[in-house]
Write a protein that holds these residues in place. Sequence first.
Motif: not given
Length: 325
Positions: A210-214, A239-250, A290-301
Motif C-alpha cells: 500500500l505504501e509503495k502505491v501511495a 504518516n497516516d495509514k488510512i491516508k495511504i489507503l486513500k491514495l491507493k483508491n485515488i 494541515p488543519k484540513e488534512r483530508w480536504a485535498i484527498l477527498h477532492l482528488l477521490d
Amino acid sequence: MALDLAQPATLLKYILTLDLAQCSITVCIASGNPDDKEYTFRRVHQSAKLEQRFRDAIVEARENYRQNLEDENIELRDFSAEAIKPEQEIEYLNILPYDSIKQQIQPVEDYLDLPYFKHDERDFIKQMRFYVMRVQPENGPAINFYRHYSPSQMLSQSPFFAMILQNDFYQDLDEPTFLFDRHIDCFSSEEHMFILQKHYFFQIFNIGELEKVARETLDKLEKKDFIHNFQRFRKDCLNDKIKILKLKNIANQPYLDTLTMNDLHKTIQRYNLPIQVDIVGGKKKLAYNPKERWAILHLLDDAYADSSMTKNSYYIKGKREIRRK
C-alpha cells in the motif's frame, strides 16, 4: 453438496457459523517492531481449560456478526479507505497480492514448529503486537482470528496492580499474568482476510504494498504540480495509514491522468470546499492546509455528488460506482 469456500461470502458464512466445539484452538503471540517485515512468534503452552476460554472468546466475539448474518443484515464490502463503518459491514481483502501480509503470518501455518512462549523473554514481551487464535476444524481449512496485543496487557507491565484472595487475606498478585479480552480485529483463512476493526488491523499488519502505491501516486501528483506546500502534504499522507489507503483508491481512478487544475477549481467552487486556491509563480495551485488534512484527498477521490431527487449536494463516504445497464 460441498460448499465453495473459495467464494468470500460462502466462506464468511462458514466461519461465522462453524461449531467450534469440534475444533482445536492454538494460540500464538507475535512480536516485532512496527516496521519489521517479519515477526517473531511464540506458541502458548495452554491447558485444556485455557483452550476452552479462548474457544468461548471466539464464540462471543462472533455472536453479533452471526446474528446479523442470520437476520440477513451482513454486508460484505471491499476493503476501503473509510475509517468508520456500520456494525453490520465486514470488509474483505484478498491477500494473494500482498506478500507483506502473507510473510507476516506465514509462521502460524507451521505453529507446531514454534517455540513455546516464556514469560521471562523480556525483549519479546516488550514488542508484542498481536495474538492469533488458530482454529483447526476436523474437516475444512484452518481459520486465524487476530487480536491486537501490547505489553500493557501483561499485568506486570500494566499501570494497574491486582489483589487475590488467599486464606481470608487479600494478597498482591505478583505471578506473571496476561490479560485477554473477547474481541476480534480480523480473521483469515488461506488467501481470504475479513476485517472487523480497521484501526487495529493496521496496528497488526505492516502492508508495504500500500505504501509503495501511495508513494507512486504522490510522485504523480507532484509532477502535476497542483499542490502548494506539497512536501508537508506528502509527509502527512505517509504518516497516516488510512491516508495511504486513500491514495491507493485515488491511484485506481481512471481520471487521474487527465485531471486538470481547472477541473479541481470548479469542484471547489461548486461545493464550497475548504480548500484555498493560490496563484504561485503565475500558476493556480491548491494550498495545502494541515488543519484540513483530508480536504485535498477527498477532492482528488471525487467524493462529492449532487442528488437529482433532493437537489442537494453531498460528501460521499465509501462511494461505489454504479454500473449502468
